[in-house]
Design a protein around this motif. Structure first.
Motif, PDB file in Angstrom:
ATOM      1  N   VAL A   5     -47.812 -11.262 -51.464  1.00 11.74           N
ATOM      2  CA  VAL A   5     -49.003 -10.902 -52.235  1.00 11.74           C
ATOM      3  C   VAL A   5     -50.248 -11.651 -51.761  1.00 11.74           C
ATOM      4  CG1 VAL A   5     -48.629 -12.612 -54.051  1.00 11.74           C
ATOM      5  CG2 VAL A   5     -49.842 -10.513 -54.584  1.00 11.74           C
ATOM      6  N   PRO A   7     -53.943 -11.134 -53.406  1.00 13.78           N
ATOM      7  CA  PRO A   7     -54.911 -10.406 -54.244  1.00 13.78           C
ATOM      8  C   PRO A   7     -56.340 -10.592 -53.748  1.00 13.78           C
ATOM      9  CG  PRO A   7     -54.199 -12.408 -55.341  1.00 13.78           C
ATOM     10  CD  PRO A   7     -53.388 -12.293 -54.071  1.00 13.78           C
ATOM     11  N   ASP A  46     -51.767  -5.098 -63.844  1.00 16.78           N
ATOM     12  CA  ASP A  46     -51.289  -5.030 -62.455  1.00 16.78           C
ATOM     13  C   ASP A  46     -51.956  -6.103 -61.606  1.00 16.78           C
ATOM     14  OD1 ASP A  46     -49.570  -2.926 -62.974  1.00 16.78           O
ATOM     15  OD2 ASP A  46     -50.960  -1.392 -62.261  1.00 16.78           O
ATOM     16  N   GLU A  50     -50.365  -9.634 -59.755  1.00 15.10           N
ATOM     17  CA  GLU A  50     -50.606 -10.114 -58.395  1.00 15.10           C
ATOM     18  C   GLU A  50     -51.080 -11.562 -58.398  1.00 15.10           C
ATOM     19  OE1 GLU A  50     -53.231  -7.721 -56.094  1.00 15.10           O
ATOM     20  OE2 GLU A  50     -51.832  -6.040 -55.983  1.00 15.10           O
ATOM     21  N   THR A  53     -48.227 -13.998 -59.253  1.00 17.27           N
ATOM     22  CA  THR A  53     -47.366 -14.235 -58.087  1.00 17.27           C
ATOM     23  C   THR A  53     -48.070 -15.127 -57.066  1.00 17.27           C
ATOM     24  OG1 THR A  53     -46.268 -12.118 -58.434  1.00 17.27           O
ATOM     25  CG2 THR A  53     -46.037 -13.113 -56.256  1.00 17.27           C
ATOM     26  N   ARG A 135     -55.144  -6.284 -46.022  1.00 21.30           N
ATOM     27  CA  ARG A 135     -54.436  -7.527 -46.345  1.00 21.30           C
ATOM     28  C   ARG A 135     -54.887  -8.655 -45.419  1.00 21.30           C
ATOM     29  NH1 ARG A 135     -50.262 -10.044 -48.498  1.00 21.30           N
ATOM     30  NH2 ARG A 135     -49.023 -11.427 -47.209  1.00 21.30           N
TER      31      ARG A 135
END
Length: 162
Positions: A5, A7, A46, A50, A53, A135
């Motif tokens: 993850v 974010p 949601d 993220e 985590t 990402r």
């Protein structure tokens, strides 16, 4: 274990606020996500999941059999930088590429990360390259937050590079 993850990048103050939103006594994922939405400007559960985590990856919270609990560690930049590089998938690879090259654009950094993207991740997304390029950009921006990189317009550099 390395966490995938990454974010949307935020500042260190946000991470401190998000950590404080997680209780010292373990609560369920749903309860922790609700607390993140209520106590920060995270807009959805949601997104809160993220960040929860990501906080775990940064060693600011821990998952227990009863749920998530806040660690009693302050979100200090050096410790966060270390956890980010060790525990977030792609961070060490990108930072190594930035160090070796001196500076990289997001596209150049993605080209170097491409070979590390697992096959199952490539097959998971219809346009895996777009997903992982985004990402890559988020990871580079987090590296800036943690002082592991600097950004000059469209290039990311190691902090010791001019």
């Amino acid at each position: 274990m390395r966490y995938k993850v990454a974010p949307e990048p935020r500042d260190l103050d946000f991470l401190a606020d998000a950590q404080r939103a997680v209780p010292l006594v373990p609560e369920t994922v749903d309860d922790c996500c609700a607390r993140l939405v209520d106590r920060t400007d995270v807009s959805s559960r949601d997104a809160a999941r993220e960040y929860l985590t990501f906080l775990e990856a940064l060693e600011l919270v821990a998952e227990t059999p009863r749920g998530y609990e806040r660690e009693r560690a302050d979100p200090e930049q050096t410790a966060l930088a270390d956890a980010f590089e060790r525990r977030v998938f792609g961070a060490s690879e990108l930072l190594g590429s930035v160090r070796a090259a001196g500076s990289l654009t997001v596209d150049e950094a993605f080209d170097r990360l491409r070979e590390h993207v697992p096959r199952w991740e490539r097959e998971r997304h219809a346009d895996w390259e777009r997903e992982w390029r985004e990402r890559t950009e988020r990871l580079l921006e987090w590296a800036v937050v943690f002082g592991l990189a600097t950004r000059d317009t469209d290039r990311y550099r190691h902090p010791s590079e001019p």
